[in-house]
Design an enzyme around this catalytic site. Sequence first.
Site, mmCIF file in Angstrom:
data_model
loop_
_atom_site.group_PDB
_atom_site.id
_atom_site.type_symbol
_atom_site.label_atom_id
_atom_site.label_comp_id
_atom_site.label_asym_id
_atom_site.label_seq_id
_atom_site.Cartn_x
_atom_site.Cartn_y
_atom_site.Cartn_z
ATOM 1 N N ASN A 1 0.805 -1.227 0.000
ATOM 2 C CA ASN A 1 0.000 0.000 0.000
ATOM 3 C C ASN A 1 0.840 1.280 0.000
ATOM 4 O OD1 ASN A 1 0.763 -0.378 2.696
ATOM 5 N ND2 ASN A 1 -1.089 0.600 3.476
ATOM 6 N N GLU B 1 5.913 -3.347 12.049
ATOM 7 C CA GLU B 1 4.918 -2.271 11.904
ATOM 8 C C GLU B 1 3.679 -2.917 11.309
ATOM 9 O OE1 GLU B 1 4.914 0.700 12.969
ATOM 10 O OE2 GLU B 1 7.010 0.857 13.556
ATOM 11 N N CYS C 1 -2.588 1.928 6.700
ATOM 12 C CA CYS C 1 -2.537 1.426 8.074
ATOM 13 C C CYS C 1 -3.108 2.463 9.026
ATOM 14 C CB CYS C 1 -1.106 1.087 8.457
ATOM 15 S SG CYS C 1 0.044 2.413 8.118
ATOM 16 N N GLU D 1 9.479 3.730 12.976
ATOM 17 C CA GLU D 1 10.122 4.107 11.719
ATOM 18 C C GLU D 1 10.313 5.628 11.732
ATOM 19 O OE1 GLU D 1 10.330 1.599 9.008
ATOM 20 O OE2 GLU D 1 8.314 0.775 8.883
#
Length: 492
Positions: A150, A248, A282, A462
């Site tokens: 994505n 993640e 997400c 991140e």
Amino acid sequence: MERLQNLIGGHWVDASGGETFPSIDPATGEVVAEVPASSPEDVDRAVQAAREAYRSWRLFPAPRRAEILFRAAQLMAERKEELSRAMTRDMGKVLTESRGEVQEGIDMTFYMAGEGRRLAGEVVPAESPDKFAMAQRDPIGVVAAITPWNFPFSIATWKLMPALVAGNTAVFKPASDAPLLGYLLARILEEAGLPPGVLNVVFGSGEAVGDALLRHPGVDLVSFTGSNTVGRHVARTAAEQMKRYHLELGGKNAITVLDDADLDLAVQGILWSAFGTTGQRCTAGSRVIVQRGVHDELVERLKEGARKLRLGNGLDPGTEVGPLINRRAVEKVERYVRIGQEEGAVLVTGGRPVTTGELAKGFFYEPTLFDRVGPRFRIAQEEIFGPVLSIIPVDSLEEAIEVNNGVEYGLSSSIYTRDVNKAFKAIRDLATGIVYVNAGTIGAEIQLPFGGMRGTGNGHREAGRAALEVYTEWKAVYVDYSGRLQRAQIDR
Ligand code: NAP
Ligand code: MG
């Protein structure tokens, strides 16, 4: 159509078995690229190449590693339009959003190029005389980067740029549904002067390539972004080998709207968070927690807004919502819409795939709104990853926070209020890695940490300087220049 190849030890090569698979444009069903269907044997070669390159890359001065990243960022900026169009074709994202994602990759690459002259450690006073104490960051070794479809460009830069600038080498496995941008990124890094073997790319399925990377003893760190199901598998496999890993994972993000909110602003933010990228982020806002005083008006306005959204090919300038990624994703959304109806939620608008006209060739689904959703309903708990928004009415800020936190995930949350006291209470109590005030749940910037609390990950982040915590290890160094035996904690 592009023919992609693996990058192993500086050579562009086919999969050792010669097999390929197609990458499809989800708006049209056309084949965008032929992609190597690699095997564990290809993974083994790539890891060997990365191990070999690590011997010299870790000793190459970080400011000079950074210069390569800097050139890569410049090349990305020059090719922004080309990269953006390729992204829209490969995974369906609306072109303006693709441009945004490429920009994010550029930002991340420049940012980490800057770290090449920092990578700061610590110098602290030593407790003994004539003694020097400091801590420095060391690279970890060979990093396996496994990414979702994505965000096929920016997430790759989130992982690769901090890894490379810190002196690690990498094997990168792009997602099979959107492999093209990973390929173009590797081409750019090569052109920018990255030495052979420092970055290797192996295309192929999660089962054949991803899994082989998790199990390979030559991999020191697995950096994974994707679903919770695969994330658990990564954690188990890595733990068995005492490998470092960074996860993640998914989200079930909520936007809280209090009675005193600016509703115009909230409606815009909600529609953008819920239906941008067709809900396939997400950080997508998939729940709205609304205080009862504004419930009816908010639902009415969201319904009107959702119905007006223009579905279409992301390359068409008028398009606001693109397709889902593939047939399976459409089926998953259909399944959840049925579940929502069975649970007793009220379907306000949407609820159907597009099956007529030009769009029937792609994987389109109507923006869908459910009202009167209970906080424990499955549609309010599980990640649907599509254009489905659930409205949950509540009485107070306290109840809103409880509902927000009452899911297994903890990625992003947002609150609309004009009351500064309530905003700060929400900032304090919302158990998510990202909190927005008077903005939706999407739109993170790369200079701050990105990631989730609780089920969304394993505590790493991140982006920002926090990313360096993942890709480096601390080495504490004591230099005793007294010329005699000094015993810490004892000689005092
Ligand atoms: P996914 O199915 O978990 O896949 C992610 C990656 O893992 C892909 O490259 C996939 O390869 C690979 N993979 C699959 N099975 C594997 C295995 N057994 N061993 C090793 N690797 C394996 O997730 P997705 O559908 O691509 O992405 C959507 C998910 O990612 C959502 O849950 C979303 O919330 C999450 N996400 C999280 C963040 C974040 O930063 N928190 C950001 C974006 C997306 P194939 O493509 O070949 O199957
Ligand atoms: Mg594709």
